[in-house]
Enzyme design. Structure first.
Site, mmCIF file in Angstrom:
data_model
loop_
_atom_site.group_PDB
_atom_site.id
_atom_site.type_symbol
_atom_site.label_atom_id
_atom_site.label_comp_id
_atom_site.label_asym_id
_atom_site.label_seq_id
_atom_site.Cartn_x
_atom_site.Cartn_y
_atom_site.Cartn_z
ATOM 1 N N ASN A 115 41.506 46.045 38.540
ATOM 2 C CA ASN A 115 42.252 46.039 37.273
ATOM 3 C C ASN A 115 42.299 47.456 36.716
ATOM 4 O OD1 ASN A 115 43.577 44.855 34.995
ATOM 5 N ND2 ASN A 115 41.666 45.042 33.840
ATOM 6 N N THR A 116 43.390 47.748 36.012
ATOM 7 C CA THR A 116 43.445 48.986 35.237
ATOM 8 C C THR A 116 43.515 48.609 33.765
ATOM 9 O OG1 THR A 116 44.630 51.051 34.821
ATOM 10 C CG2 THR A 116 45.980 49.180 35.497
ATOM 11 N N HIS A 117 42.755 49.337 32.952
ATOM 12 C CA HIS A 117 42.632 48.994 31.531
ATOM 13 C C HIS A 117 42.875 50.251 30.700
ATOM 14 C CE1 HIS A 117 41.232 46.801 28.031
ATOM 15 N NE2 HIS A 117 40.541 47.874 27.700
ATOM 16 N N ASP A 126 37.199 42.623 31.554
ATOM 17 C CA ASP A 126 37.037 44.065 31.338
ATOM 18 C C ASP A 126 35.581 44.519 31.414
ATOM 19 O OD1 ASP A 126 39.807 44.270 31.020
ATOM 20 O OD2 ASP A 126 39.703 44.017 28.850
ATOM 21 N N ILE A 133 44.214 35.606 31.895
ATOM 22 C CA ILE A 133 42.819 35.752 32.324
ATOM 23 C C ILE A 133 42.539 34.717 33.404
ATOM 24 C CG2 ILE A 133 40.425 35.463 31.567
ATOM 25 C CD1 ILE A 133 41.409 36.496 28.782
#
Ligand code: GAR
Length: 192
Positions: free
Chosen positions: A102-104, A140, A87
């Site tokens: 970002n991909t989550h 996120d 992080i």
């Protein structure tokens, strides 16, 4: 626009970004991992900004400054996190404001955090998916650029479900990165 990818895992999302024809000028990792070997085999310049600790004594601000220096020295304009295991602290968002993606592996704002796939299964959801978003200091939680649903099948376990989510991430993330690089991405009616 010079794109850097941050990864800590297998690198399958990184590979999809490269396979989509996006020019990755630098891959940075925080640990030895398959993604590092993969990037090297693809001819992408790599840097390891290794974490000194995974414990309470980890100095996140200093680590972030070191990482930002590496990215900035390479002339990075856009950063794509692809399974990056650290992080980042405020200095990253000061230097690359609105320019860290970002991909989550869940449909945010549901199931943020490191265990998104397991958490979704534990809640018995019938549909989950993936989210591409602009990363912000709060993990996120940044503005959402793209989402796609993935059904949870009766015989799924965490591994099988995550793999089907990743299959979607492998096209949705490169498409969204490309849209940002070509100034086609739109957020609530405004260009990103
Ligand atoms: C992807 O599913 C990505 O969404 C996830 O790590 C995986 C990386 O896959 N990221 C997170 O969970 C971040 N919170 P890979 O190692 O096969 O590229």
């Amino acid at each position: 626009m010079r794109l850097a990818v941050l990864a800590s895992g297998t690198g399958s999302i990184l590979e999809a970004i490269v396979d989509a024809g996006l020019p990755v000028h630098l891959m940075v990792t925080d640990r030895p991992c398959r993604a590092l070997d993969l990037a090297a085999s693809l001819g992408i310049p790599t840097r390891v900004v290794e974490r000194a600790s995974f414990g309470d004594d980890f100095d996140r601000d200093t680590y972030t400054v070191d990482l930002v220096d590496v990215l900035a020295e390479a002339g990075t304009d856009l950063v794509a996190m692809a399974g990056f295991g650290t992080i980042l602290a405020q200095p990253a968002y000061d230097r690359f404001a609105g320019r860290i993606l970002n991909t989550h592996p869940a449909l945010l704002p549901s199931f943020p955090g490191w265990h998104a796939v397991a958490d979704a299964m534990a809640h018995g959801v019938k549909v989950t998916g993936c989210t591409v978003h602009i990363a912000t200091l709060e993990v996120d939680s940044g503005p959402i650029l793209a989402q796609e649903a993935v059904p949870v099948l009766p015989d799924d376990d965490e591994g099988s479900l995550h793999e089907r989510i990743k299959a979607v991430e492998r096209h949705l993330y490169p498409e969204t990165i490309r849209a940002v690089m070509e100034n086609r991405a739109v957020l609530m009616g405004e260009p990103v």
